[in-house]
Design an enzyme around this catalytic site. Structure first.
Site, PDB file in Angstrom:
ATOM      1  CB  SER A  35      -0.042  -8.205  -0.859  1.00 43.36           C
ATOM      2  OG  SER A  35      -0.863  -9.031  -0.048  1.00 43.36           O
ATOM      3  CE  LYS A  47      -4.262  -1.744   0.376  1.00 41.93           C
ATOM      4  NZ  LYS A  47      -5.378  -1.426  -0.534  1.00 41.93           N
TER       5      LYS A  47
END
Length: 449
Positions: A332, A80
């Site tokens: 991720s 992110k």
């Protein structure tokens, strides 16, 4: 503190007004381009980490030439960082002065708080009541204005959009803002530089922003590479959109992959990715737990459930068509709560056949339970817990039911334990998880215990 939460009594038209994200229009979605991603890569190059993409020790076990893109090594622990920094850099001076607001369970909130602090942009994050305390505290440490409101992400988003409209803040959608998608796509540019001759890239999928960004970058440079999206069975919003032909509200259940728990795929992400996804896979929760366990044991990498979904799909045998081929998994994020991690590991051990729970009815005479323990120990099984009860045993008053939790070396060892117990006791019952096919070349069987 002023309460912005919209109650059930709120007029539905007003609720619709606060569902409107100005940059995520279902009638006119924004299509992210390859040029957007290359622009993002240039602008964020000094503010994010170019993470490793190394060959995995799991290659032999999976039968694939497996590479891991370790995005959990970013400063805030997830991919992110990329989209958050690019979205903040693309704000006008006035927007930067006024500040931004976002709704997030954790990873997007941390990323935008961190980069907002670095860039001197005021940040407000709205986090639902279910957000992990650890992530809330980290956002506060990074000087964000943290507001805890809403029972889930749907309500938190409404609160954030309402505040944005009333206070003149810029709302930054964590998975569907065009600049967020472009920033996430920079992962793919790095992967293609780091690994040659890739056959497939496996992408954890929630709101679809990461998937869309990766698709745009990869298909522009090498359309022959397959892009595989992976979701948890408890938050399969992209699969639901594929079935409906459009982003559709999806019921979200509690999941180990909480980072993917988005009830509706983003409109921009959907428009960008829908025609280019080569395969979508929905994985069982048990396999996510096993994947987390495998990554810790064999890769020494602590990865959250969302990041482990790609490996979960491989371990479950859902990507067997890529055996013998070169596959990249995007890990991720690594922001898993420590208490949840402990539960995940125990669940992974149970799903792996290495933590076994059973009930056995044994003689209540002196030495009855001792004999059971000696029998278990005779094959090298370690007993972790023993509980016995007499009142609810339906056979006879000379018997006792014993509940045992024990640890085995592997699934084959647990089968040996089963056979030994069934050969020596008439009443034995193993606690049952869902049946799971073991993806192991030495064991062609099924866990059903």
């Amino acid at each position: 503190m002023e309460n912005y939460l919209l109650t059930d009594a709120t007029n539905s038209e007003i609720m619709d007004e606060f569902d409107v994200d100005p940059l995520c229009n279902p009638e006119h979605p924004s299509m992210v381009t390859f040029e957007d991603i290359t622009s993002a890569a240039y602008k964020i190059r000094t503010g994010i980490i170019q993470t490793q993409c190394l060959k995995s020790h799991l290659s032999g076990m999976t039968g694939m030439d497996l590479y891991l893109k370790k995005e959990f090594l970013q400063t805030t622990g997830s991919f992110k960082d990329r989209g958050a920094r690019y979205a903040l850099l693309m704000l006008s001076k006035e927007q930067q002065q006024n500040g931004v607001i976002a709704a997030s369970l954790g990873n997007h909130a941390q990323a935008i708080s961190y980069h907002g602090n670095l860039l001197n942009i005021p940040v407000t994050v709205v986090m639902p009541l279910i957000a992990p305390i650890m992530k809330i505290q980290k956002c506060r440490e990074m000087k964000a204005n943290v507001i805890i409101q809403g029972k889930d992400m749907v309500e938190a988003k409404r609160v954030a959009i309402k505040m944005a409209q009333e206070k003149g803040l810029t709302y930054v959608n964590g998975y569907d803002h065009p600049h967020i998608i472009a920033g996430q796509g920079t992962i793919a540019l790095e992967i293609l530089e780091q690994v040659d001759n890739i056959d497939a890239i496996v992408v954890p999928t929630g709101g679809g922003g990461l998937l869309a960004g990766v698709i745009v970058a990869v298909k522009a440079l090498n359309p022959n590479i397959k892009i595989i999206g992976v979701e948890s069975e408890r938050c399969a919003s992209f699969t639901k959109a594929q079935e409906s032909g459009k982003p559709t509200q999806t019921n979200i259940e509690g999941t180990l992959a909480d980072g993917l728990a988005v009830p509706k795929v983003g409109y921009n992400a959907w428009a960008t990715a829908k025609n280019h996804v080569d395969k979508m896979v929905v994985v069982q929760e048990e396999w996510i737990a096993v994947a987390i366990l495998r990554l810790i044991e064999l890769e020494k990498s602590v990865v959250e459930g969302a990041g482990a979904c790609g490996l979960a799909a491989i371990l479950a045998g859902q990507l067997d068509e890529f055996r013998g081929k070169r596959v990249v998994l995007i890990l991720s994020g690594g922001n898993i709560d420590t208490t949840i991690l402990g539960r995940c590991l125990e669940r992974g051990l149970a799903a792996d056949g290495r933590l076994v729970k059973f009930k056995a009815t044994v003689s209540d005479r002196p030495g009855g339970i001792s004999e059971l323990c000696k029998l278990i120990g005779s094959i090298g099984v370690s007993i972790k817990d023993v509980i016995h009860e007499r009142a609810w045993v339906t056979s006879d008053v000379f018997s006792v039911e014993v509940k045992v939790v024990c640890e085995t070396r592997d699934y084959a060892h647990s089968l040996e334990l089963r056979e030994l117990l069934f050969a020596n006791y008439k009443r034995v019952k193993f606690e049952s998880l869902r049946s799971m096919k073991i993806n192991n070349p030495d064991i062609t069987s099924t866990i059903s215990y």
